[in-house]
Design an enzyme around this catalytic site. Structure first.
Site, mmCIF file in Angstrom:
data_model
loop_
_atom_site.group_PDB
_atom_site.id
_atom_site.type_symbol
_atom_site.label_atom_id
_atom_site.label_comp_id
_atom_site.label_asym_id
_atom_site.label_seq_id
_atom_site.Cartn_x
_atom_site.Cartn_y
_atom_site.Cartn_z
ATOM 1 N N LYS A 65 -86.995 -83.584 5.619
ATOM 2 C CA LYS A 65 -86.288 -82.581 4.832
ATOM 3 C C LYS A 65 -86.012 -81.320 5.634
ATOM 4 O O LYS A 65 -86.547 -81.090 6.713
ATOM 5 C CB LYS A 65 -87.065 -82.289 3.544
ATOM 6 C CG LYS A 65 -86.909 -83.430 2.526
ATOM 7 C CD LYS A 65 -87.281 -83.040 1.139
ATOM 8 C CE LYS A 65 -86.820 -84.122 0.142
ATOM 9 N NZ LYS A 65 -87.293 -83.842 -1.219
ATOM 10 N N ARG A 117 -93.229 -90.597 -0.033
ATOM 11 C CA ARG A 117 -91.882 -91.182 -0.034
ATOM 12 C C ARG A 117 -91.258 -90.938 1.346
ATOM 13 O O ARG A 117 -91.107 -89.776 1.752
ATOM 14 C CB ARG A 117 -91.043 -90.542 -1.138
ATOM 15 C CG ARG A 117 -89.631 -91.098 -1.312
ATOM 16 C CD ARG A 117 -88.954 -90.398 -2.489
ATOM 17 N NE ARG A 117 -87.637 -90.956 -2.769
ATOM 18 C CZ ARG A 117 -86.504 -90.495 -2.257
ATOM 19 N NH1 ARG A 117 -86.518 -89.468 -1.413
ATOM 20 N NH2 ARG A 117 -85.346 -91.045 -2.588
#
Length: 301
Positions: free
Chosen positions: A237, A271
């Site tokens: 991210k 995840r």
């Protein structure tokens, strides 16, 4: 002498031993690896590499071979700068993938959607979990999960998928995210989803800047203390990229570091895009916590 500080938090979990789909997890001693399967043309990291059906199925099955416990299938990106797609198109993206991987594996399958109609179609195709980045705020979503007897991942975001939130501001990001997750979990229970079918996710980078996501990572124990198993979705991210000044394809080491830090503070599902790297990091962390025996110990005297 240095300061003594505990860097490990072991939360008291609601129903730590869970049967999710066809697999059983003991989240007191185990971390599940969730592999990302994006059937979208505009995902922030994959950039459409698994948009084609065959490629999406192949990527999912390869992730299981690499050690993934869980496959998260999504047909709509969270980002706001995208064209809207109808329910039928989203179903057409996720259902064929779910049907084909369900026939090949007993891994947990979740559908990443915020729409009740898509969730129902995914459950009918074999999905076990709704992964909802809208925090179960959509009409009929809780009913769809409850009727299917499925699990739900309740994720924090301010605006939800496809919504622009300019310059998100928080007084105390961790406290505000925690309160949102408590409130939405209560809502879920009140609307038919059992407490032992709920997972929470603080939503790193979802309507949050880099400082917010770093603070959530640093104080993740406060989120895990809510009591539901906590999922973290930090993989590649922007808060990692901005912290290290790295592009999307060079964030593996930062991702592993963030995931390990989260596990040590109580996260029990990670995840990820890179399954082999995550599996090795998580299995080593489990061993250091005393949950897993070394694979080939040598007892030299």
């Amino acid at each position: 002498m240095g300061r003594e500080a505990s860097s490990i938090f072991l939360p008291d979990l609601i129903a730590p031993v869970r049967r999710i789909g066809r697999r059983t997890f003991d989240f007191n001693r185990q971390v599940a690896i969730m592999a990302i399967v994006n059937r979208t043309p505009n995902s922030f990291h994959d950039r459409g590499r698994t948009f084609a059906l065959d490629q999406a199925v192949e990527a999912a099955l390869r992730a299981v071979e690499d050690g993934a416990d869980w496959l998260d299938v999504g047909g709509l990106a969270f980002r706001h700068d995208q064209d809207e797609i109808g329910v039928g198109e989203e179903i057409g993206r996720v259902v064929p993938v779910i049907e084909r991987i369900r026939a090949k594996t007993d891994a947990v399958i979740s559908v990443d959607t915020h729409r009740a109609e898509v969730a129902r179609a995914a459950f009918a195709a074999g999905a076990d979990v709704l992964n909802d980045t809208n925090g179960l705020r959509g009409p009929g979503v809780c009913v769809a999960v409850a009727e299917a007897g499925a699990h739900a991942v309740v994720t924090h975001s301010i605006g939800g998928p496809g919504k622009l939130v300019a310059r998100p501001a928080y007084g105390d990001v961790v406290a505000e995210v925690a309160e949102f997750l408590r409130d939405r979990a209560r809502f879920a229970v009140e609307n038919g989803i059992p407490a032992d079918h709920i997972v929470i996710d603080p939503g790193h980078d979802l309507n949050k800047n880099t400082y917010h996501s770093l603070e959530l990572t640093r104080r993740l124990g406060e989120i895990c203390a809510i009591g539901y198993p906590t999922l973290v979705a930090v993989s590649n991210k922007d808060f990692i990229g901005e912290t290290l000044d790295l592009p999307k394809d060079r964030r593996l080491e930062g991702t592993i570091a963030a995931n390990v830090a989260c596990v040590l503070q109580g996260a029990r599902i990670v995840r990820v895009h890179d399954v082999p790297g995550a599996v090795m990091a998580v299995r080593m962390t489990e061993a250091m916590l005393g949950w897993r025996e070394p694979a080939s110990p040598r007892h030299n005297l």
